[in-house]
Scaffold this motif. Structure first.
Motif, PDB file in Angstrom:
ATOM      1  N   GLY A  56      20.593  19.712  23.389  1.00 42.41           N
ATOM      2  CA  GLY A  56      21.520  20.319  22.444  1.00 42.41           C
ATOM      3  C   GLY A  56      22.636  21.125  23.090  1.00 42.41           C
ATOM      4  O   GLY A  56      23.541  21.582  22.409  1.00 42.41           O
ATOM      5  N   SER A  57      22.605  21.287  24.409  1.00 45.22           N
ATOM      6  CA  SER A  57      23.645  22.033  25.119  1.00 45.22           C
ATOM      7  C   SER A  57      24.936  21.229  25.161  1.00 45.22           C
ATOM      8  O   SER A  57      24.931  19.999  25.126  1.00 45.22           O
ATOM      9  N   GLU A  58      26.044  21.952  25.251  1.00 40.18           N
ATOM     10  CA  GLU A  58      27.343  21.297  25.387  1.00 40.18           C
ATOM     11  C   GLU A  58      27.763  21.382  26.848  1.00 40.18           C
ATOM     12  O   GLU A  58      27.653  22.430  27.476  1.00 40.18           O
ATOM     13  N   MET A  59      28.245  20.259  27.376  1.00 40.81           N
ATOM     14  CA  MET A  59      28.692  20.189  28.772  1.00 40.81           C
ATOM     15  C   MET A  59      29.988  19.410  28.846  1.00 40.81           C
ATOM     16  O   MET A  59      30.335  18.672  27.927  1.00 40.81           O
ATOM     17  N   MET A  60      30.663  19.563  29.958  1.00 38.21           N
ATOM     18  CA  MET A  60      31.842  18.742  30.255  1.00 38.21           C
ATOM     19  C   MET A  60      31.411  17.656  31.230  1.00 38.21           C
ATOM     20  O   MET A  60      30.768  17.939  32.238  1.00 38.21           O
ATOM     21  N   PHE A  61      31.763  16.418  30.925  1.00 36.11           N
ATOM     22  CA  PHE A  61      31.430  15.300  31.794  1.00 36.11           C
ATOM     23  C   PHE A  61      32.701  14.634  32.290  1.00 36.11           C
ATOM     24  O   PHE A  61      33.657  14.448  31.536  1.00 36.11           O
ATOM     25  N   PRO A  62      32.711  14.244  33.566  1.00 38.80           N
ATOM     26  CA  PRO A  62      33.897  13.562  34.111  1.00 38.80           C
ATOM     27  C   PRO A  62      34.043  12.162  33.523  1.00 38.80           C
ATOM     28  O   PRO A  62      33.056  11.460  33.336  1.00 38.80           O
ATOM     29  N   ILE A  63      35.269  11.808  33.211  1.00 43.44           N
ATOM     30  CA  ILE A  63      35.550  10.455  32.724  1.00 43.44           C
ATOM     31  C   ILE A  63      36.476   9.704  33.682  1.00 43.44           C
ATOM     32  O   ILE A  63      36.878   8.593  33.413  1.00 43.44           O
ATOM     33  N   GLY A  64      36.815  10.340  34.806  1.00 38.23           N
ATOM     34  CA  GLY A  64      37.649   9.712  35.822  1.00 38.23           C
ATOM     35  C   GLY A  64      39.005  10.367  35.937  1.00 38.23           C
ATOM     36  O   GLY A  64      39.466  11.052  35.013  1.00 38.23           O
ATOM     37  N   SER A  65      39.619  10.208  37.086  1.00 35.65           N
ATOM     38  CA  SER A  65      40.955  10.740  37.382  1.00 35.65           C
ATOM     39  C   SER A  65      41.059  12.235  37.124  1.00 35.65           C
ATOM     40  O   SER A  65      42.068  12.735  36.632  1.00 35.65           O
ATOM     41  N   GLY A  66      39.999  12.970  37.418  1.00 35.13           N
ATOM     42  CA  GLY A  66      40.018  14.417  37.254  1.00 35.13           C
ATOM     43  C   GLY A  66      40.015  14.865  35.806  1.00 35.13           C
ATOM     44  O   GLY A  66      40.360  15.997  35.502  1.00 35.13           O
ATOM     45  N   SER A  67      39.607  13.976  34.889  1.00 31.17           N
ATOM     46  CA  SER A  67      39.573  14.292  33.461  1.00 31.17           C
ATOM     47  C   SER A  67      38.127  14.426  33.005  1.00 31.17           C
ATOM     48  O   SER A  67      37.226  13.779  33.540  1.00 31.17           O
ATOM     49  N   PHE A  68      37.931  15.290  31.988  1.00 28.61           N
ATOM     50  CA  PHE A  68      36.589  15.563  31.496  1.00 28.61           C
ATOM     51  C   PHE A  68      36.567  15.495  29.975  1.00 28.61           C
ATOM     52  O   PHE A  68      37.595  15.620  29.320  1.00 28.61           O
ATOM     53  N   VAL A  69      35.375  15.308  29.432  1.00 33.15           N
ATOM     54  CA  VAL A  69      35.178  15.302  27.993  1.00 33.15           C
ATOM     55  C   VAL A  69      33.984  16.214  27.693  1.00 33.15           C
ATOM     56  O   VAL A  69      33.047  16.309  28.483  1.00 33.15           O
ATOM     57  N   TYR A  70      34.058  16.919  26.573  1.00 28.88           N
ATOM     58  CA  TYR A  70      32.923  17.731  26.137  1.00 28.88           C
ATOM     59  C   TYR A  70      31.907  16.819  25.468  1.00 28.88           C
ATOM     60  O   TYR A  70      32.262  15.912  24.715  1.00 28.88           O
ATOM     61  N   ALA A  71      30.631  17.071  25.738  1.00 28.18           N
ATOM     62  CA  ALA A  71      29.580  16.260  25.136  1.00 28.18           C
ATOM     63  C   ALA A  71      28.362  17.133  24.875  1.00 28.18           C
ATOM     64  O   ALA A  71      28.094  18.084  25.615  1.00 28.18           O
ATOM     65  N   ASN A  72      27.652  16.819  23.830  1.00 30.88           N
ATOM     66  CA  ASN A  72      26.382  17.486  23.533  1.00 30.88           C
ATOM     67  C   ASN A  72      25.258  16.660  24.135  1.00 30.88           C
ATOM     68  O   ASN A  72      25.213  15.442  23.970  1.00 30.88           O
ATOM     69  N   ILE A  73      24.360  17.331  24.793  1.00 30.54           N
ATOM     70  CA  ILE A  73      23.226  16.673  25.425  1.00 30.54           C
ATOM     71  C   ILE A  73      22.114  16.562  24.390  1.00 30.54           C
ATOM     72  O   ILE A  73      21.546  17.566  23.975  1.00 30.54           O
ATOM     73  N   SER A  74      21.830  15.338  23.975  1.00 30.53           N
ATOM     74  CA  SER A  74      20.761  15.168  22.990  1.00 30.53           C
ATOM     75  C   SER A  74      19.409  15.046  23.679  1.00 30.53           C
ATOM     76  O   SER A  74      18.399  15.482  23.136  1.00 30.53           O
ATOM     77  N   ARG A  75      19.410  14.444  24.889  1.00 30.51           N
ATOM     78  CA  ARG A  75      18.175  14.334  25.681  1.00 30.51           C
ATOM     79  C   ARG A  75      18.534  14.582  27.133  1.00 30.51           C
ATOM     80  O   ARG A  75      19.404  13.909  27.678  1.00 30.51           O
ATOM     81  N   SER A  76      17.841  15.505  27.743  1.00 31.69           N
ATOM     82  CA  SER A  76      18.136  15.794  29.148  1.00 31.69           C
ATOM     83  C   SER A  76      16.985  15.395  30.062  1.00 31.69           C
ATOM     84  O   SER A  76      17.000  15.708  31.247  1.00 31.69           O
ATOM     85  N   ASP A  77      16.010  14.680  29.533  1.00 28.65           N
ATOM     86  CA  ASP A  77      14.850  14.306  30.340  1.00 28.65           C
ATOM     87  C   ASP A  77      15.022  12.964  31.050  1.00 28.65           C
ATOM     88  O   ASP A  77      14.368  12.702  32.049  1.00 28.65           O
TER      89      ASP A  77
END
Length: 145
Positions: A56-77
Motif C-alpha cells: 500500500g506504500s507509494e513509491m517512485m519508479f523509473p520509467i527510463g531516461s531519468g523519468s519516474f512515475v508514482y505507483a502504489n505497491i499492492s504486493r511487495s513480497d
C-alpha cells in the motif's frame, strides 16, 4: 619479435587492421555488458528498497531516461524477474535477488574475459607496430641493407 622475421610488412599491416577491428567489436560488447551490469545493479537496489516497503506504500519508479512515475505497491513480497530467452517469472524477493546476483556474476566473468581478450589483442598490435617500426628504422639506416 622473432616470430615475425621474414614476414611481409603488408601482411603484418593487414593483421594489425584485423586486430583493430576485433578490438573495436570487443569494446562495443564491453559497453553492452557494462550497461547490463548497471541495469542489474539498479534492479538489485530497487528490490532491496522493496524489502523495506509495506503493501500500500507509494513509491517512485523509473520509467527510463531519468523519468519516474508514482505507483502504489499492492504486493511487495514478489517481483517479476527476467530469467532469459524473453521469459519472466514471478519470484519471492529473496529468489529474485539470487537470480540477479548470478546474472551479475556471469556478466562480471564475461567482462573480465573480454578485457583479457582486449589486452591480448593490444599486445599483439603493439608487437606488430614495434616490429614494423624496427624494420623501417633498419631500412633507413645507411649500410644496413
Amino acid at each position: 619479435m622473432a616470430g615475425m622475421n621474414g614476414q611481409d610488412p603488408r601482411v603484418l599491416a593487414n593483421q594489425h587492421r584485423e586486430f583493430q577491428k576485433r578490438a573495436e567489436m570487443l569494446q562495443q560488447q564491453v559497453g553492452m555488458v557494462q550497461i547490463s551490469m548497471e541495469d542489474c545493479n539498479r534492479a538489485l537496489g530497487t528490490i532491496e528498497e522493496l524489502s523495506n516497503v509495506s503493501d500500500g506504500s507509494e513509491m517512485m519508479f523509473p520509467i527510463g531516461s531519468g523519468s519516474f512515475v508514482y505507483a502504489n505497491i499492492s504486493r511487495s513480497d514478489n517481483v517479476v524477474v527476467d530469467v532469459g530467452a524473453g521469459i519472466s517469472v514471478e519470484r519471492p524477493i529473496a529468489d529474485a535477488k539470487v537470480i540477479l546476483e548470478r546474472r551479475k556474476e556471469r556478466l562480471t566473468t564475461a567482462l573480465d574475459n573480454m578485457n583479457n581478450a582486449l589486452l591480448q589483442i593490444s599486445q599483439q598490435m603493439q608487437a606488430i607496430e614495434s616490429f614494423l617500426s624496427q624494420q623501417q628504422q633498419a631500412q633507413g639506416m645507411p649500410g644496413s641493407q
